[in-house]
Design a protein around this motif. Structure first.
Motif, PDB file in Angstrom:
ATOM      1  N   ILE A 225      76.992  -0.512 -14.540  1.00 12.56           N
ATOM      2  CA  ILE A 225      75.934   0.457 -14.826  1.00 12.56           C
ATOM      3  C   ILE A 225      74.760   0.234 -13.882  1.00 12.56           C
ATOM      4  O   ILE A 225      74.199  -0.873 -13.828  1.00 12.56           O
ATOM      5  CB  ILE A 225      75.465   0.337 -16.288  1.00 12.56           C
ATOM      6  N   ASN A 226      74.387   1.276 -13.152  1.00  7.30           N
ATOM      7  CA  ASN A 226      73.263   1.164 -12.229  1.00  7.30           C
ATOM      8  C   ASN A 226      71.944   1.395 -12.955  1.00  7.30           C
ATOM      9  O   ASN A 226      71.828   2.280 -13.806  1.00  7.30           O
ATOM     10  CB  ASN A 226      73.398   2.180 -11.093  1.00  7.30           C
ATOM     11  N   LEU A 227      70.937   0.583 -12.609  1.00  5.71           N
ATOM     12  CA  LEU A 227      69.591   0.748 -13.135  1.00  5.71           C
ATOM     13  C   LEU A 227      68.768   1.527 -12.117  1.00  5.71           C
ATOM     14  O   LEU A 227      68.573   1.076 -10.988  1.00  5.71           O
ATOM     15  CB  LEU A 227      68.919  -0.604 -13.395  1.00  5.71           C
ATOM     16  N   SER A 228      68.295   2.719 -12.502  1.00  2.00           N
ATOM     17  CA  SER A 228      67.454   3.500 -11.598  1.00  2.00           C
ATOM     18  C   SER A 228      65.996   3.076 -11.688  1.00  2.00           C
ATOM     19  O   SER A 228      65.196   3.424 -10.820  1.00  2.00           O
ATOM     20  CB  SER A 228      67.581   4.999 -11.906  1.00  2.00           C
ATOM     21  N   ARG A 229      65.646   2.325 -12.742  1.00  5.92           N
ATOM     22  CA  ARG A 229      64.273   1.819 -12.864  1.00  5.92           C
ATOM     23  C   ARG A 229      64.252   0.654 -13.844  1.00  5.92           C
ATOM     24  O   ARG A 229      64.953   0.656 -14.844  1.00  5.92           O
ATOM     25  CB  ARG A 229      63.328   2.913 -13.383  1.00  5.92           C
ATOM     26  N   ILE A 230      63.443  -0.361 -13.524  1.00  2.34           N
ATOM     27  CA  ILE A 230      63.149  -1.437 -14.457  1.00  2.34           C
ATOM     28  C   ILE A 230      61.670  -1.764 -14.329  1.00  2.34           C
ATOM     29  O   ILE A 230      61.153  -1.876 -13.214  1.00  2.34           O
ATOM     30  CB  ILE A 230      64.015  -2.690 -14.222  1.00  2.34           C
ATOM     31  N   GLU A 231      60.988  -1.859 -15.433  1.00  2.00           N
ATOM     32  CA  GLU A 231      59.545  -2.109 -15.417  1.00  2.00           C
ATOM     33  C   GLU A 231      59.171  -3.012 -16.580  1.00  2.00           C
ATOM     34  O   GLU A 231      59.686  -2.848 -17.699  1.00  2.00           O
ATOM     35  CB  GLU A 231      58.786  -0.787 -15.526  1.00  2.00           C
ATOM     36  N   SER A 232      58.317  -3.978 -16.314  1.00  3.83           N
ATOM     37  CA  SER A 232      57.881  -4.908 -17.354  1.00  3.83           C
ATOM     38  C   SER A 232      56.492  -4.551 -17.857  1.00  3.83           C
ATOM     39  O   SER A 232      55.658  -4.030 -17.114  1.00  3.83           O
ATOM     40  CB  SER A 232      57.877  -6.337 -16.821  1.00  3.83           C
ATOM     41  N   ARG A 233      56.269  -4.819 -19.144  1.00  2.39           N
ATOM     42  CA  ARG A 233      54.968  -4.633 -19.781  1.00  2.39           C
ATOM     43  C   ARG A 233      54.707  -5.837 -20.673  1.00  2.39           C
ATOM     44  O   ARG A 233      55.628  -6.388 -21.271  1.00  2.39           O
ATOM     45  CB  ARG A 233      54.947  -3.349 -20.637  1.00  2.39           C
ATOM     46  N   PRO A 234      53.464  -6.294 -20.768  1.00  2.00           N
ATOM     47  CA  PRO A 234      53.170  -7.434 -21.647  1.00  2.00           C
ATOM     48  C   PRO A 234      53.453  -7.100 -23.110  1.00  2.00           C
ATOM     49  O   PRO A 234      53.218  -5.970 -23.545  1.00  2.00           O
ATOM     50  CB  PRO A 234      51.679  -7.691 -21.411  1.00  2.00           C
ATOM     51  N   THR A 235      53.967  -8.075 -23.853  1.00  2.00           N
ATOM     52  CA  THR A 235      54.236  -7.853 -25.274  1.00  2.00           C
ATOM     53  C   THR A 235      52.956  -7.770 -26.087  1.00  2.00           C
ATOM     54  O   THR A 235      52.975  -7.307 -27.225  1.00  2.00           O
ATOM     55  CB  THR A 235      55.081  -8.997 -25.849  1.00  2.00           C
ATOM     56  N   LYS A 236      51.850  -8.231 -25.516  1.00  2.00           N
ATOM     57  CA  LYS A 236      50.541  -8.288 -26.178  1.00  2.00           C
ATOM     58  C   LYS A 236      50.504  -9.320 -27.298  1.00  2.00           C
ATOM     59  O   LYS A 236      49.601  -9.319 -28.138  1.00  2.00           O
ATOM     60  CB  LYS A 236      50.120  -6.897 -26.702  1.00  2.00           C
ATOM     61  N   ARG A 237      51.504 -10.208 -27.300  1.00  2.00           N
ATOM     62  CA  ARG A 237      51.530 -11.294 -28.277  1.00  2.00           C
ATOM     63  C   ARG A 237      51.029 -12.596 -27.663  1.00  2.00           C
ATOM     64  O   ARG A 237      50.285 -13.345 -28.298  1.00  2.00           O
ATOM     65  CB  ARG A 237      52.949 -11.509 -28.810  1.00  2.00           C
ATOM     66  N   SER A 238      51.440 -12.850 -26.422  1.00  2.00           N
ATOM     67  CA  SER A 238      51.086 -14.105 -25.772  1.00  2.00           C
ATOM     68  C   SER A 238      51.143 -13.915 -24.267  1.00  2.00           C
ATOM     69  O   SER A 238      51.983 -13.158 -23.757  1.00  2.00           O
ATOM     70  CB  SER A 238      52.051 -15.212 -26.204  1.00  2.00           C
ATOM     71  N   LEU A 239      50.260 -14.601 -23.549  1.00  2.00           N
ATOM     72  CA  LEU A 239      50.235 -14.511 -22.096  1.00  2.00           C
ATOM     73  C   LEU A 239      51.572 -14.986 -21.527  1.00  2.00           C
ATOM     74  O   LEU A 239      52.078 -16.046 -21.878  1.00  2.00           O
ATOM     75  CB  LEU A 239      49.092 -15.370 -21.535  1.00  2.00           C
ATOM     76  N   GLY A 240      52.145 -14.181 -20.647  1.00  2.00           N
ATOM     77  CA  GLY A 240      53.407 -14.547 -20.026  1.00  2.00           C
ATOM     78  C   GLY A 240      54.635 -13.994 -20.715  1.00  2.00           C
ATOM     79  O   GLY A 240      55.750 -14.151 -20.212  1.00  2.00           O
ATOM     80  N   GLU A 241      54.457 -13.349 -21.868  1.00  2.00           N
ATOM     81  CA  GLU A 241      55.588 -12.722 -22.564  1.00  2.00           C
ATOM     82  C   GLU A 241      55.643 -11.242 -22.206  1.00  2.00           C
ATOM     83  O   GLU A 241      54.632 -10.545 -22.273  1.00  2.00           O
ATOM     84  CB  GLU A 241      55.459 -12.877 -24.082  1.00  2.00           C
ATOM     85  N   TYR A 242      56.841 -10.778 -21.873  1.00  2.00           N
ATOM     86  CA  TYR A 242      56.993  -9.398 -21.423  1.00  2.00           C
ATOM     87  C   TYR A 242      58.149  -8.707 -22.142  1.00  2.00           C
ATOM     88  O   TYR A 242      59.072  -9.353 -22.629  1.00  2.00           O
ATOM     89  CB  TYR A 242      57.248  -9.353 -19.909  1.00  2.00           C
ATOM     90  N   LEU A 243      58.053  -7.386 -22.179  1.00  2.00           N
ATOM     91  CA  LEU A 243      59.179  -6.560 -22.582  1.00  2.00           C
ATOM     92  C   LEU A 243      59.543  -5.699 -21.388  1.00  2.00           C
ATOM     93  O   LEU A 243      58.747  -5.523 -20.456  1.00  2.00           O
ATOM     94  CB  LEU A 243      58.833  -5.721 -23.813  1.00  2.00           C
ATOM     95  N   PHE A 244      60.749  -5.143 -21.407  1.00  2.00           N
ATOM     96  CA  PHE A 244      61.274  -4.475 -20.216  1.00  2.00           C
ATOM     97  C   PHE A 244      61.797  -3.079 -20.567  1.00  2.00           C
ATOM     98  O   PHE A 244      62.525  -2.902 -21.544  1.00  2.00           O
ATOM     99  CB  PHE A 244      62.393  -5.318 -19.600  1.00  2.00           C
ATOM    100  N   PHE A 245      61.401  -2.114 -19.740  1.00  2.00           N
ATOM    101  CA  PHE A 245      61.896  -0.751 -19.841  1.00  2.00           C
ATOM    102  C   PHE A 245      62.910  -0.530 -18.723  1.00  2.00           C
ATOM    103  O   PHE A 245      62.618  -0.835 -17.555  1.00  2.00           O
ATOM    104  CB  PHE A 245      60.756   0.260 -19.697  1.00  2.00           C
ATOM    105  N   VAL A 246      64.072  -0.010 -19.059  1.00  2.00           N
ATOM    106  CA  VAL A 246      65.107   0.228 -18.048  1.00  2.00           C
ATOM    107  C   VAL A 246      65.675   1.636 -18.208  1.00  2.00           C
ATOM    108  O   VAL A 246      65.862   2.122 -19.328  1.00  2.00           O
ATOM    109  CB  VAL A 246      66.253  -0.809 -18.139  1.00  2.00           C
ATOM    110  N   ASP A 247      65.915   2.287 -17.090  1.00  2.00           N
ATOM    111  CA  ASP A 247      66.590   3.578 -17.061  1.00  2.00           C
ATOM    112  C   ASP A 247      67.987   3.359 -16.500  1.00  2.00           C
ATOM    113  O   ASP A 247      68.144   2.812 -15.397  1.00  2.00           O
ATOM    114  CB  ASP A 247      65.833   4.574 -16.180  1.00  2.00           C
ATOM    115  N   LEU A 248      68.985   3.773 -17.251  1.00  2.00           N
ATOM    116  CA  LEU A 248      70.377   3.561 -16.870  1.00  2.00           C
ATOM    117  C   LEU A 248      71.009   4.870 -16.410  1.00  2.00           C
ATOM    118  O   LEU A 248      70.758   5.926 -16.989  1.00  2.00           O
ATOM    119  CB  LEU A 248      71.188   3.025 -18.052  1.00  2.00           C
ATOM    120  N   GLU A 249      71.841   4.787 -15.394  1.00  2.00           N
ATOM    121  CA  GLU A 249      72.557   5.964 -14.918  1.00  2.00           C
ATOM    122  C   GLU A 249      73.897   6.061 -15.641  1.00  2.00           C
ATOM    123  O   GLU A 249      74.969   5.954 -15.046  1.00  2.00           O
ATOM    124  CB  GLU A 249      72.733   5.908 -13.406  1.00  2.00           C
TER     125      GLU A 249
END
Length: 303
Positions: A225-249
Motif C-alpha cells: 500500500i502506497n502512502l500519498s501523505r504522512i504528517e505528524s501532530r503533537p498528541t498534546k499530552r506530553s512533549l515528544g509524543e506524536y500522532l500520525f495522519f496517513v493517506d493511503l492509495e
C-alpha cells in the motif's frame, strides 16, 4: 430538504469557492438543492456537522506549497466522529488588493496565515517594507482596507469582484501550480454512500521509542500500500509524543485494505479510519459563475 454544507466564511473565502464548486457537482448527482452556511472558524464549521446542524463540511486540509492545515487535522482527531466523504483539489490564485497606487506606499499586509506563507517570496521581493498580519480568513483581511492606501490584503480575485475592491497585483503566489486539497466531511451516522480509491487514517503509538513508528509503516509495505501523505501532530499530552495522519492509495473495502487496517490495531494505541473516498478537481471559475447567478451581490458591503 436541501443538503447543507458548512464552510469557513464569510463570503468570499476560498473555502466558500470550494463549497460552491462542490455543490455544483452534488446538485447534478443527487438532484437535491444545496444550502451553504458560513461559520467563523474551521473548528466551528466541523463542529456544526458533528452536531448534526449541517449535512456536510468542506475544509482545507493540505496546500501544495505550505503543507497540512493543522487546525483541520487537530479538530478531526479531537472530534473523532467525522468521516471523509470526498476530497477535492482546487487551484489557488492570490491577488494583492489595495487602494494604493504605488506598492511602495504599502506598510501593512493582512491575510490568512496560509495565504501569507504561499506568497512569502513575492512579499519579500516586492513589499520588503510591509508588516504582515494574520487574520482568520482571506475575506476578513479585506475589512482592514477601507480607503487606506498604506494597507493591502491578500485574497482571491473573486473576492475583489464580490466586494468591489481594486486589485493591485495578480497571481502573486510563489508557485504557479499552487493548489489546495479540501476534505468534504460528514457525520459518521449520515447515510450517504461512500466509495473511492483513497483512505485516510490517523493513529497514535503505544510507546515513544525506537521502532515504534516503523511497525505501522512495515504493515503498509507488506501489503503493498502506497502512502500519498504522512504528517505528524503533537498528541498534546506530553512533549515528544506524536500522532500520525496517513493517506493511503487503497480502499478500506478491499481485502487488502481490511487486512492491513486490522493488523495496524496490533501496533498502534488509537487507530481511527476516517473513510474511503474519491478525489475530484474543482474549477473555481465555474463556482464563481454560479455565485454571480445566485444572490451574491458583487458590490455588497464587507461583513
Amino acid at each position: 430538504m436541501p443538503i447543507t454544507i458548512a464552510y469557513l466564511g464569510p463570503e468570499g473565502t476560498y473555502s466558500q469557492l470550494a463549497a460552491l464548486a462542490y455543490s455544483l457537482d452534488l446538485e447534478q448527482r443527487t438532484g437535491h438543492s444545496v444550502e451553504l452556511r458560513a461559520l467563523p472558524s474551521i473548528p466551528k464549521a466541523m463542529q456544526a456537522t458533528a452536531d448534526g446542524l449541517t449535512n456536510l463540511t468542506i475544509v482545507p486540509v493540505e496546500n501544495s506549497t505550505e503543507g497540512g492545515v493543522t487546525t483541520t487535522l487537530d479538530t478531526l482527531w479531537r472530534l473523532q466522529q467525522l468521516n471523509i466523504h470526498h476530497a477535492m483539489v482546487m487551484p489557488i490564485r492570490h491577488g494583492l488588493l489595495s487602494h494604493a497606487q504605488d506598492p511602495a506606499a504599502i506598510r501593512v499586509v493582512y491575510s490568512h496565515p496560509q495565504a501569507l506563507s504561499q506568497c512569502q517570496l513575492w512579499l519579500e521581493n516586492k513589499l520588503p517594507q510591509a508588516r504582515l498580519i494574520a487574520t482568520r480568513s482571506t475575506t476578513e483581511a479585506l475589512e482592514h482596507l477601507t480607503d487606506n492606501e498604506t494597507v493591502a490584503a491578500i485574497s482571491s480575485e473573486w473576492a475583489a469582484q464580490l466586494y468591489n475592491l481594486p486589485i493591485l497585483a495578480h497571481n502573486i503566489n510563489d508557485h504557479t501550480d499552487n493548489c489546495t486539497k479540501f476534505w468534504v466531511l460528514r457525520s459518521d451516522d449520515t447515510e450517504i454512500p461512500v466509495d473511492g480509491q483513497y483512505t485516510s487514517l490517523a493513529f497514535s503509538l503505544p510507546v515513544n521509542g525506537p521502532g515504534a513508528l516503523l511497525k505501522p509503516l512495515e504493515v503498509f509495505a507488506r501489503y503493498g500500500i502506497n502512502l500519498s501523505r504522512i504528517e505528524s501532530r503533537p498528541t498534546k499530552r506530553s512533549l515528544g509524543e506524536y500522532l500520525f495522519f496517513v493517506d493511503l492509495e487503497t480502499s478500506a473495502a478491499t481485502v487488502q485494505g481490511q487486512q492491513a487496517i486490522q493488523e495496524l490495531t496490533t501496533c498502534t494505541e488509537t487507530l481511527i479510519n476516517f473513510g474511503t473516498y474519491s478525489l475530484v478537481t474543482a474549477d473555481p471559475s465555474l463556482a464563481a459563475t454560479k455565485a454571480k447567478a445566485q444572490s451574491f451581490n458583487p458590490t455588497q458591503a464587507l461583513p
